[in-house]
Write a protein that holds these residues in place. Structure first.
Motif, PDB file in Angstrom:
ATOM      1  N   ASP A 107       0.825  -1.212   0.000  1.00 19.44           N
ATOM      2  CA  ASP A 107       0.000   0.000   0.000  1.00 19.44           C
ATOM      3  C   ASP A 107       0.858   1.261   0.000  1.00 19.44           C
ATOM      4  O   ASP A 107       0.451   2.293  -0.521  1.00 19.44           O
ATOM      5  N   HIS A 132       4.358   3.817  -3.535  1.00 18.74           N
ATOM      6  CA  HIS A 132       3.786   4.939  -4.281  1.00 18.74           C
ATOM      7  C   HIS A 132       3.897   4.776  -5.798  1.00 18.74           C
ATOM      8  O   HIS A 132       2.941   5.022  -6.525  1.00 18.74           O
ATOM      9  N   ARG A 139       1.352   2.285  -7.140  1.00 18.92           N
ATOM     10  CA  ARG A 139      -0.011   2.839  -7.066  1.00 18.92           C
ATOM     11  C   ARG A 139      -0.221   3.902  -8.151  1.00 18.92           C
ATOM     12  O   ARG A 139      -1.277   3.975  -8.770  1.00 18.92           O
TER      13      ARG A 139
END
Length: 182
Positions: A94, A97, A100
């Motif tokens: 998660d 970065h 994502r």
């Protein structure tokens, strides 16, 4: 720039691609070829396709995050440790970065690389998960199949937005994961 007969070592390409991805949150093959001081044709001969190279980069990121999660959790001695490892891994993922950012910018490419044989990331994940199951003492002829299902459920949580499900939490999937660990 090297000649068209230049042979690139796979580890050089992968290291360069990983650094490029870390800086740009994507993999631009033209820019990468320039960074590696080779032609675009030489780069493609070395890697085959952008999807394949992205899969290798994603695999490298995944292996590093998985190793960090394993270090946080410690020895895997049973099903509770498998779930703890999964929680730690998802937490680290998660926070990745660049990954994502890429998924938000190129969801179709990310889906193809992550969920199909184009990137081969899934096969690596299943193999690693089966090894974790063995360390945890899980037994059975169906261990690889259970590892496949476990990975797919975890992917459904991690990449829920890519799959059109909106955000999911691991706690939503834990009953199914526990069933695979019994």
């Amino acid at each position: 720039m090297f000649t068209s007969r230049t042979v690139l070592a796979p580890e050089v390409v992968l290291r360069g691609a990983a650094l490029h991805f870390g800086r740009h949150s994507t993999l631009d093959m033209d820019l990468l070829a320039g960074e590696l001081a080779v032609s675009r044709a030489t780069l493609y001969r070395a890697v085959g396709s952008r999807d394949k190279l992205l899969g290798e980069v994603f695999g490298m990121i995944s292996r590093r995050l998985f190793a960090s999660a394993r270090a946080r959790v410690g020895p895997i001695t049973g099903p509770a440790d498998v779930l703890a490892l999964t929680r730690a891994y998802i937490g680290l993922l998660d926070a990745a970065h660049q990954l994502r950012t890429f998924m938000a910018a190129d969801p179709q490419i990310a889906s193809r690389v992550l969920f199909t044989t184009a990137g081969e990331t899934q096969r690596t994940s299943v193999t690693e998960q089966a090894q974790v199951f063995r360390e945890a003492g899980l037994k059975g002829e169906d261990l690889e199949r259970r590892a496949f299902l476990y990975v797919r459920i975890v992917e459904s949580v991690i990449f829920a937005e890519l799959l059109g499900a909106g955000p999911l939490k691991l706690t939503d999937a834990e009953p199914a994961l526990r069933a695979l660990l019994d």
